[in-house]
Write a protein that holds these residues in place. Structure first.
Motif, PDB file in Angstrom:
ATOM      1  N   VAL A  65       0.664  -1.306   0.005  1.00 33.55           N
ATOM      2  CA  VAL A  65      -0.165   0.045   0.007  1.00 33.55           C
ATOM      3  C   VAL A  65       0.846   1.181   0.143  1.00 33.55           C
ATOM      4  O   VAL A  65       0.296   2.342  -0.758  1.00 33.55           O
ATOM      5  CB  VAL A  65      -0.716  -0.096   1.118  1.00 33.55           C
ATOM      6  N   PRO A  66       1.958   1.509   0.715  1.00 34.88           N
ATOM      7  CA  PRO A  66       2.629   2.607   0.725  1.00 34.88           C
ATOM      8  C   PRO A  66       3.200   3.279  -0.594  1.00 34.88           C
ATOM      9  O   PRO A  66       3.124   4.267  -0.967  1.00 34.88           O
ATOM     10  CB  PRO A  66       3.783   2.255   1.932  1.00 34.88           C
ATOM     11  N   THR A  67       3.524   2.364  -1.355  1.00 35.50           N
ATOM     12  CA  THR A  67       4.229   2.429  -2.596  1.00 35.50           C
ATOM     13  C   THR A  67       3.007   3.057  -3.493  1.00 35.50           C
ATOM     14  O   THR A  67       3.238   3.795  -4.362  1.00 35.50           O
ATOM     15  CB  THR A  67       4.902   1.055  -3.238  1.00 35.50           C
ATOM     16  N   LEU A  68       2.252   2.254  -3.490  1.00 33.95           N
ATOM     17  CA  LEU A  68       0.761   2.821  -4.417  1.00 33.95           C
ATOM     18  C   LEU A  68       0.253   4.212  -4.075  1.00 33.95           C
ATOM     19  O   LEU A  68      -0.097   4.912  -4.852  1.00 33.95           O
ATOM     20  CB  LEU A  68      -0.352   1.602  -4.569  1.00 33.95           C
ATOM     21  N   VAL A  69       0.368   4.318  -2.737  1.00 31.65           N
ATOM     22  CA  VAL A  69      -0.370   5.894  -2.387  1.00 31.65           C
ATOM     23  C   VAL A  69       0.775   6.818  -2.473  1.00 31.65           C
ATOM     24  O   VAL A  69       0.417   8.012  -3.165  1.00 31.65           O
ATOM     25  CB  VAL A  69      -0.511   5.752  -0.767  1.00 31.65           C
ATOM     26  N   ILE A  70       2.196   6.663  -2.605  1.00 39.26           N
ATOM     27  CA  ILE A  70       2.997   7.614  -2.766  1.00 39.26           C
ATOM     28  C   ILE A  70       3.130   7.868  -4.115  1.00 39.26           C
ATOM     29  O   ILE A  70       3.169   9.152  -4.447  1.00 39.26           O
ATOM     30  CB  ILE A  70       4.464   7.096  -1.962  1.00 39.26           C
ATOM     31  N   MET A  71       3.305   7.061  -5.027  1.00 32.33           N
ATOM     32  CA  MET A  71       3.386   7.177  -6.521  1.00 32.33           C
ATOM     33  C   MET A  71       2.045   7.707  -7.167  1.00 32.33           C
ATOM     34  O   MET A  71       1.987   8.413  -8.146  1.00 32.33           O
ATOM     35  CB  MET A  71       3.444   5.593  -7.103  1.00 32.33           C
ATOM     36  N   GLU A  72       0.732   7.375  -6.390  1.00 29.32           N
ATOM     37  CA  GLU A  72      -0.194   8.186  -6.977  1.00 29.32           C
ATOM     38  C   GLU A  72      -0.293   9.773  -6.570  1.00 29.32           C
ATOM     39  O   GLU A  72      -0.542  10.413  -7.360  1.00 29.32           O
ATOM     40  CB  GLU A  72      -1.766   7.561  -6.193  1.00 29.32           C
ATOM     41  N   GLN A  73       0.207   9.995  -5.251  1.00 33.67           N
ATOM     42  CA  GLN A  73       0.225  11.496  -4.942  1.00 33.67           C
ATOM     43  C   GLN A  73       1.439  12.081  -5.790  1.00 33.67           C
ATOM     44  O   GLN A  73       1.211  12.984  -6.421  1.00 33.67           O
ATOM     45  CB  GLN A  73       0.838  11.469  -3.597  1.00 33.67           C
ATOM     46  N   PHE A  74       2.599  11.311  -6.393  1.00 29.80           N
ATOM     47  CA  PHE A  74       3.482  11.739  -7.358  1.00 29.80           C
ATOM     48  C   PHE A  74       2.939  11.933  -8.507  1.00 29.80           C
ATOM     49  O   PHE A  74       3.031  13.111  -9.299  1.00 29.80           O
ATOM     50  CB  PHE A  74       4.436  10.643  -7.528  1.00 29.80           C
ATOM     51  N   ASN A  90       2.922  23.166   3.424  1.00 31.46           N
ATOM     52  CA  ASN A  90       3.614  22.203   4.161  1.00 31.46           C
ATOM     53  C   ASN A  90       3.342  20.932   3.433  1.00 31.46           C
ATOM     54  O   ASN A  90       2.202  20.773   2.948  1.00 31.46           O
ATOM     55  CB  ASN A  90       2.813  22.138   5.739  1.00 31.46           C
ATOM     56  N   LEU A  91       4.195  19.987   3.484  1.00 30.54           N
ATOM     57  CA  LEU A  91       4.166  18.753   3.007  1.00 30.54           C
ATOM     58  C   LEU A  91       3.013  17.938   3.641  1.00 30.54           C
ATOM     59  O   LEU A  91       2.855  17.965   4.879  1.00 30.54           O
ATOM     60  CB  LEU A  91       5.518  17.861   3.003  1.00 30.54           C
ATOM     61  N   PRO A  92       2.209  17.206   2.901  1.00 34.33           N
ATOM     62  CA  PRO A  92       1.294  16.288   3.467  1.00 34.33           C
ATOM     63  C   PRO A  92       1.803  15.367   4.686  1.00 34.33           C
ATOM     64  O   PRO A  92       3.139  14.788   4.193  1.00 34.33           O
ATOM     65  CB  PRO A  92       0.587  15.699   2.688  1.00 34.33           C
ATOM     66  N   ASP A  93       1.300  15.048   5.548  1.00 34.28           N
ATOM     67  CA  ASP A  93       1.865  14.111   6.642  1.00 34.28           C
ATOM     68  C   ASP A  93       1.516  12.599   6.207  1.00 34.28           C
ATOM     69  O   ASP A  93       2.147  11.642   6.623  1.00 34.28           O
ATOM     70  CB  ASP A  93       1.205  14.598   8.074  1.00 34.28           C
ATOM     71  N   LEU A  94       0.606  12.535   5.414  1.00 32.22           N
ATOM     72  CA  LEU A  94       0.016  11.077   5.068  1.00 32.22           C
ATOM     73  C   LEU A  94       1.047  10.139   4.705  1.00 32.22           C
ATOM     74  O   LEU A  94       1.304   8.896   5.074  1.00 32.22           O
ATOM     75  CB  LEU A  94      -0.987  10.832   4.194  1.00 32.22           C
ATOM     76  N   PRO A  95       2.103  10.681   3.701  1.00 35.10           N
ATOM     77  CA  PRO A  95       2.957   9.754   3.127  1.00 35.10           C
ATOM     78  C   PRO A  95       4.116   9.326   4.139  1.00 35.10           C
ATOM     79  O   PRO A  95       4.482   8.029   4.195  1.00 35.10           O
ATOM     80  CB  PRO A  95       3.812  10.680   1.970  1.00 35.10           C
ATOM     81  N   VAL A  96       4.660   9.968   5.084  1.00 40.76           N
ATOM     82  CA  VAL A  96       5.471   9.915   6.054  1.00 40.76           C
ATOM     83  C   VAL A  96       4.707   8.746   7.037  1.00 40.76           C
ATOM     84  O   VAL A  96       5.347   7.899   7.269  1.00 40.76           O
ATOM     85  CB  VAL A  96       6.017  11.145   6.688  1.00 40.76           C
TER      86      VAL A  96
END
Length: 345
Positions: free
Chosen positions: A27-36, A131-137
């Motif tokens: 899930v983390p990779t899918l979420v981060i790349m979707e935000q990218f 501010n960068l979103p906190d969700l990815p981290v």
């Protein structure tokens, strides 16, 4: 017609653990790349979503590929070949896969997500948020910690009450009893052994006076004082990475991610996470914690405070300095005679 056989609790536990680990892995990779992909689409300022869906499809293909080619084969091999699993000492293959295949790409695309929102002249684009979103981290580190917790919980049953030290009916030897026995032994040795030259000894732990701790054997206080190692795994797993979590959150400060300081923060934060590959009882864990986390964080935090001000708490810098100094002093400097105070004349 025969009765259907219910799956055992051990199999249910295995299935739940494997599903949770795979969700935390993918899930983390899918979420981060979707935000990218969303950030790249906003910068392109076009109605077509060709690039967006191309990046999303690449992320799905990446997760599917590493799952089928690496994650599933390694998991099956560890489950079927128990003799191979027992030969692996000091490190955990599952944690290595998560760090290399999930955390590293996620951190990389978190950095890339800010870079695509900067124009070619080097000035900050208006599309770049304050501010960068906190969700990815939070998502990446929480998933990594969840896999770490699951790997530690595998050796414990999930049902039943864990027996603690307070449940034992044996009465531990008191400090006074230890002192009395030690004094008798020392007195006997003094009468039988001739005088010898002065020599250094290790710290006599049995002579230290420690505060007396209460013990409760009934009532509400007994229930409140009960300790279960399974619940403590959750507590210490999150506390262990609190320093790294705070450091990565510093990257969300505008003065950090809008400058070149974003790179050292993410690089050294990822390096500090490499310790999670080791087993919890690995003798090298403490020294690697100093080398991979505290010492690098001293220079990063000190540089950030000097250049950008207190974007990172001074408390974190104090923690890194004190932990490093105490480790060096008690593990290395106390071996020298000038720092050795426990001597027998």
């Amino acid at each position: 017609m025969g009765m259907l056989k219910m799956p055992s609790g051990r199999k249910i536990k295995l299935v739940i653990f494997e599903l949770l680990e795979y969700v935390a892995f993918s899930v983390p990779t899918l979420v981060i790349m979707e935000q990218f992909a969303s950030a790249y689409h906003n910068v392109m300022n076009t109605s077509e979503k060709t690039h967006y869906w191309l990046i999303v499809s690449c992320s799905i293909a990446y997760v599917a590929s590493v799952s089928l080619l690496i994650w599933v084969p390694v998991k099956v091999l560890l489950y079927k070949k128990r003799h191979l699993y027992k030969k692996i000492k000091g490190w955990r293959p599952v944690m290595m896969m998560c760090v290399v295949l999930t955390t590293l790409p996620s951190f990389s695309f978190s950095v890339a997500m800010t870079e695509v929102q900067k124009n070619t002249t080097g000035t900050i684009s208006a599309a770049l948020p304050d501010n960068l979103p906190d969700l990815p981290v939070s998502l990446v580190l929480t998933s990594l910690i969840v896999v770490d917790i699951i790997e530690k919980l595998r050796i414990y049953p999930l049902r039943g009450r864990q027996k603690s030290n307070e449940d034992d009916h044996t009465h531990p030897t008191t400090l006074q009893d230890i002192k009395t026995v030690t004094e008798q032994v020392n007195q006997h040795e003094e009468n039988s052994v001739p005088p010898q030259p002065a020599r250094r000894t290790q710290l006599p732990v049995q002579h230290l006076e420690e505060p007396q701790e209460p013990s409760f054997h009934s009532g509400v206080l007994k229930a409140a004082s009960h300790r279960d190692v399974r619940s403590e795994i959750f507590l210490w797993s999150f506390l262990l990475w609190s320093d790294t979590i705070e450091m990565v959150r510093v990257a969300g400060h505008p003065a950090v991610y809008k400058s070149g300081w974003l790179y050292p923060v993410y690089i050294f934060s990822f390096i500090s996470l490499l310790r999670i590959i080791l087993t919890p009882q690995n003798p090298l864990l403490n020294s690697l914690g100093i080398l991979l986390q505290d010492i690098p964080f001293i220079f990063v935090r000190l540089s950030l405070i000097i250049v950008l001000g207190t974007v990172t708490p001074v408390l974190g810098l104090c923690k890194n300095v004190l932990v490093t100094l105490s480790y060096v002093y008690f593990n290395h400097l106390t071996k020298f005679r000038v720092f050795s105070t426990f001597e027998i004349s």
